[in-house]
Design a protein around this motif. Structure first.
Motif, PDB file in Angstrom:
ATOM      1  N   GLY A   1      -5.573   3.551   3.014  1.00 16.60           N
ATOM      2  CA  GLY A   1      -5.342   4.681   4.506  1.00 16.60           C
ATOM      3  C   GLY A   1      -3.758   4.254   4.271  1.00 16.60           C
ATOM      4  N   VAL A   2      -3.234   3.096   4.199  1.00 16.78           N
ATOM      5  CA  VAL A   2      -1.857   2.557   4.114  1.00 16.78           C
ATOM      6  C   VAL A   2      -1.034   4.107   3.023  1.00 16.78           C
ATOM      7  CG1 VAL A   2      -0.402   0.699   3.448  1.00 16.78           C
ATOM      8  CG2 VAL A   2      -2.504  -0.084   4.891  1.00 16.78           C
ATOM      9  N   VAL A   3      -1.420   3.769   2.219  1.00 20.29           N
ATOM     10  CA  VAL A   3      -1.558   4.755   1.145  1.00 20.29           C
ATOM     11  C   VAL A   3      -0.634   5.967   1.807  1.00 20.29           C
ATOM     12  CG1 VAL A   3      -0.729   5.499  -1.625  1.00 20.29           C
ATOM     13  CG2 VAL A   3      -1.482   3.095  -0.763  1.00 20.29           C
ATOM     14  N   TYR A   4      -2.432   6.547   1.798  1.00 20.51           N
ATOM     15  CA  TYR A   4      -1.658   7.755   2.519  1.00 20.51           C
ATOM     16  C   TYR A   4      -0.183   7.944   3.371  1.00 20.51           C
ATOM     17  CZ  TYR A   4      -6.296  10.025   0.950  1.00 20.51           C
ATOM     18  OH  TYR A   4      -7.566  10.757  -0.091  1.00 20.51           O
ATOM     19  N   THR A   5      -1.002   7.107   4.930  1.00 22.75           N
ATOM     20  CA  THR A   5      -0.396   7.521   5.847  1.00 22.75           C
ATOM     21  C   THR A   5       1.169   7.169   4.729  1.00 22.75           C
ATOM     22  OG1 THR A   5      -1.814   5.992   7.371  1.00 22.75           O
ATOM     23  CG2 THR A   5       1.010   6.248   7.702  1.00 22.75           C
ATOM     24  N   LEU A   6       1.804   6.394   4.271  1.00 22.74           N
ATOM     25  CA  LEU A   6       3.222   6.201   3.705  1.00 22.74           C
ATOM     26  C   LEU A   6       3.997   7.163   2.704  1.00 22.74           C
ATOM     27  CD1 LEU A   6       3.577   2.058   4.524  1.00 22.74           C
ATOM     28  CD2 LEU A   6       3.857   3.977   6.169  1.00 22.74           C
ATOM     29  N   LEU A   7       2.658   7.839   1.960  1.00 21.00           N
ATOM     30  CA  LEU A   7       3.088   9.071   1.551  1.00 21.00           C
ATOM     31  C   LEU A   7       3.858  10.257   2.581  1.00 21.00           C
ATOM     32  CD1 LEU A   7       0.309   9.183  -1.208  1.00 21.00           C
ATOM     33  CD2 LEU A   7       2.361   8.836  -1.531  1.00 21.00           C
ATOM     34  N   ASP A   8       2.930  10.166   3.791  1.00 25.73           N
ATOM     35  CA  ASP A   8       3.227  11.132   4.434  1.00 25.73           C
ATOM     36  C   ASP A   8       4.772  10.871   5.068  1.00 25.73           C
ATOM     37  OD1 ASP A   8       2.414  13.275   6.375  1.00 25.73           O
ATOM     38  OD2 ASP A   8       2.674  12.000   8.147  1.00 25.73           O
ATOM     39  N   VAL A   9       5.274   9.781   5.625  1.00 24.02           N
ATOM     40  CA  VAL A   9       6.256   9.806   5.982  1.00 24.02           C
ATOM     41  C   VAL A   9       7.531   9.841   5.381  1.00 24.02           C
ATOM     42  CG1 VAL A   9       7.696   7.053   6.655  1.00 24.02           C
ATOM     43  CG2 VAL A   9       4.517   7.350   7.497  1.00 24.02           C
ATOM     44  N   ALA A  10       7.083   9.540   3.897  1.00 22.09           N
ATOM     45  CA  ALA A  10       7.987   9.242   2.668  1.00 22.09           C
ATOM     46  C   ALA A  10       8.450  11.227   2.556  1.00 22.09           C
ATOM     47  CB  ALA A  10       7.576   9.233   1.614  1.00 22.09           C
ATOM     48  N   GLY A  11       7.304  11.468   2.819  1.00 19.53           N
ATOM     49  CA  GLY A  11       7.555  13.248   2.565  1.00 19.53           C
ATOM     50  C   GLY A  11       8.312  14.214   4.126  1.00 19.53           C
ATOM     51  N   PHE A  12       8.209  13.525   5.185  1.00 16.27           N
ATOM     52  CA  PHE A  12       8.661  13.747   6.130  1.00 16.27           C
ATOM     53  C   PHE A  12      10.147  13.272   6.089  1.00 16.27           C
ATOM     54  CE2 PHE A  12      10.395  12.779  10.462  1.00 16.27           C
ATOM     55  CZ  PHE A  12      10.483  13.984  10.928  1.00 16.27           C
ATOM     56  N   LEU A  13      10.414  12.192   5.705  1.00 17.24           N
ATOM     57  CA  LEU A  13      11.841  11.913   5.661  1.00 17.24           C
ATOM     58  C   LEU A  13      12.856  12.531   4.762  1.00 17.24           C
ATOM     59  CD1 LEU A  13      11.641   7.122   5.381  1.00 17.24           C
ATOM     60  CD2 LEU A  13      12.183   9.006   7.157  1.00 17.24           C
ATOM     61  N   ALA A  14      11.794  12.778   3.778  1.00 16.84           N
ATOM     62  CA  ALA A  14      13.201  13.551   2.033  1.00 16.84           C
ATOM     63  C   ALA A  14      12.675  15.066   3.623  1.00 16.84           C
ATOM     64  CB  ALA A  14      11.896  14.017   1.125  1.00 16.84           C
ATOM     65  N   LEU A  15      12.410  15.425   3.665  1.00 21.04           N
ATOM     66  CA  LEU A  15      11.942  16.489   4.377  1.00 21.04           C
ATOM     67  C   LEU A  15      13.528  16.788   6.250  1.00 21.04           C
ATOM     68  CD1 LEU A  15      11.294  19.969   4.547  1.00 21.04           C
ATOM     69  CD2 LEU A  15       9.594  19.071   6.072  1.00 21.04           C
ATOM     70  N   LEU A  16      13.814  15.943   5.951  1.00 17.21           N
ATOM     71  CA  LEU A  16      14.534  16.240   7.208  1.00 17.21           C
ATOM     72  C   LEU A  16      15.914  17.203   7.288  1.00 17.21           C
ATOM     73  CD1 LEU A  16      13.845  12.428   8.686  1.00 17.21           C
ATOM     74  CD2 LEU A  16      13.992  14.319  10.277  1.00 17.21           C
ATOM     75  N   PRO A  17      16.800  16.541   6.530  1.00 16.34           N
ATOM     76  CA  PRO A  17      17.071  17.248   6.180  1.00 16.34           C
ATOM     77  C   PRO A  17      17.428  18.946   6.080  1.00 16.34           C
ATOM     78  CG  PRO A  17      17.372  15.869   4.558  1.00 16.34           C
ATOM     79  CD  PRO A  17      16.539  15.533   5.146  1.00 16.34           C
ATOM     80  N   ALA A  18      16.332  19.126   5.944  1.00 18.08           N
ATOM     81  CA  ALA A  18      15.819  20.756   5.243  1.00 18.08           C
ATOM     82  C   ALA A  18      15.388  21.267   7.227  1.00 18.08           C
ATOM     83  CB  ALA A  18      14.560  21.554   4.852  1.00 18.08           C
ATOM     84  N   LEU A  19      15.160  20.261   8.573  1.00 18.99           N
ATOM     85  CA  LEU A  19      15.124  20.531   9.308  1.00 18.99           C
ATOM     86  C   LEU A  19      16.400  21.040  10.324  1.00 18.99           C
ATOM     87  CD1 LEU A  19      11.632  17.848   9.758  1.00 18.99           C
ATOM     88  CD2 LEU A  19      11.702  20.770   9.158  1.00 18.99           C
ATOM     89  N   GLY A  20      16.288  21.970  11.343  1.00 14.07           N
ATOM     90  CA  GLY A  20      17.076  22.309  12.200  1.00 14.07           C
ATOM     91  C   GLY A  20      17.402  21.148  12.846  1.00 14.07           C
ATOM     92  N   ASP A  21      18.179  20.900  14.299  1.00 12.13           N
ATOM     93  CA  ASP A  21      17.764  20.466  15.651  1.00 12.13           C
ATOM     94  C   ASP A  21      17.024  20.520  16.317  1.00 12.13           C
ATOM     95  OD1 ASP A  21      20.594  18.702  14.594  1.00 12.13           O
ATOM     96  OD2 ASP A  21      22.003  19.735  16.539  1.00 12.13           O
ATOM     97  N   ALA A  22      16.890  21.837  16.336  1.00 16.19           N
ATOM     98  CA  ALA A  22      15.800  22.164  17.418  1.00 16.19           C
ATOM     99  C   ALA A  22      13.897  22.597  16.496  1.00 16.19           C
ATOM    100  CB  ALA A  22      16.161  23.987  17.616  1.00 16.19           C
ATOM    101  N   GLU A  23      13.937  21.733  15.162  1.00 15.54           N
ATOM    102  CA  GLU A  23      12.954  21.714  14.333  1.00 15.54           C
ATOM    103  C   GLU A  23      12.347  20.589  14.000  1.00 15.54           C
ATOM    104  OE1 GLU A  23      13.420  25.621  11.121  1.00 15.54           O
ATOM    105  OE2 GLU A  23      14.635  23.418  11.006  1.00 15.54           O
ATOM    106  N   HIS A  24      11.137  20.343  14.469  1.00 15.19           N
ATOM    107  CA  HIS A  24      10.089  19.356  14.131  1.00 15.19           C
ATOM    108  C   HIS A  24       9.258  19.478  13.132  1.00 15.19           C
ATOM    109  CE1 HIS A  24       9.255  15.165  14.700  1.00 15.19           C
ATOM    110  NE2 HIS A  24       8.208  15.657  14.656  1.00 15.19           N
ATOM    111  N   ALA A  25       8.172  18.232  12.324  1.00 16.57           N
ATOM    112  CA  ALA A  25       7.354  18.494  11.347  1.00 16.57           C
ATOM    113  C   ALA A  25       6.202  18.493  11.552  1.00 16.57           C
ATOM    114  CB  ALA A  25       7.930  18.915   9.979  1.00 16.57           C
ATOM    115  N   VAL A  26       5.161  18.235  11.605  1.00 23.54           N
ATOM    116  CA  VAL A  26       4.290  17.989  11.679  1.00 23.54           C
ATOM    117  C   VAL A  26       2.707  18.110  10.460  1.00 23.54           C
ATOM    118  CG1 VAL A  26       4.025  17.891  14.375  1.00 23.54           C
ATOM    119  CG2 VAL A  26       2.995  20.159  12.969  1.00 23.54           C
ATOM    120  N   THR A  27       2.000  17.464  10.256  1.00 20.51           N
ATOM    121  CA  THR A  27       1.471  17.628   9.003  1.00 20.51           C
ATOM    122  C   THR A  27       0.418  18.348   9.607  1.00 20.51           C
ATOM    123  OG1 THR A  27       1.843  15.137   8.174  1.00 20.51           O
ATOM    124  CG2 THR A  27      -0.296  15.581   7.393  1.00 20.51           C
ATOM    125  N   HIS A  28       0.385  19.716   8.288  1.00 26.93           N
ATOM    126  CA  HIS A  28      -0.724  20.738   8.886  1.00 26.93           C
ATOM    127  C   HIS A  28      -1.649  20.182   7.409  1.00 26.93           C
ATOM    128  CE1 HIS A  28      -1.993  24.783   8.787  1.00 26.93           C
ATOM    129  NE2 HIS A  28      -2.559  24.211   7.436  1.00 26.93           N
TER     130      HIS A  28
END
Length: 138
Positions: free
Chosen positions: A55-82
């Motif tokens: 479960g720790v691995v699942y959680t932190l794979l998701d976190v790393a994906g979010f951090l990789a996506l951050l530069p592609a998100l605008g100031d008015a955007e956020h991303a949630v796991t689908h």
């Protein structure tokens, strides 16, 4: 592309999540949060067999994906796991350092497709496909 202040605030918010602090999550490169995270397999991250808890691995794979996506998100955007699909490839012993990185496969208007990997000493121990919905921030 988000402003540097927004990126810094979002990264700090990720690091400040109590679970992430409890697990000892750290940035691999403080100057480049999209480079991923690392954490030790200490007592907080272990299962009853003294191995890394899945479960720790699942959680932190998701976190790393979010951090990789951050530069592609605008100031008015956020991303949630689908959606999140993970393959646990090999057990990880207590005391190991796990590095977790993410990459953006495709960023659409409303959905982003990401890939994340967890490695120990350069060996892939888990991989994941993450789909995030892009939503308004706030």
């Amino acid at each position: 592309m988000p402003s540097p202040d927004v990126v810094a605030a979002r990264v700090q918010a990720v690091l400040d999540i109590p679970l992430h602090r409890f697990l000892g999550v750290r940035l691999r490169d403080a100057a480049d949060p999209s480079a991923g995270i690392w954490f030790p397999v200490d007592e907080a991250a272990q299962n009853q067999a003294a191995l890394l808890h899945g479960g720790v691995v699942y959680t932190l794979l998701d976190v790393a994906g979010f951090l990789a996506l951050l530069p592609a998100l605008g100031d008015a955007e956020h991303a949630v796991t689908h959606d999140l699909s993970v393959s646990l490839l090999r057990p990880v012993r207590a005391g190991a350092r796990v590095d977790v990185t993410g990459s953006v496969l495709r960023r659409g208007r409303a959905v982003a497709f990401l890939r994340s990997e967890a490695t120990v000493d350069g060996v892939v121990v888990a991989s994941g496909q993450v789909t995030k919905s892009v939503v308004p921030a706030g």
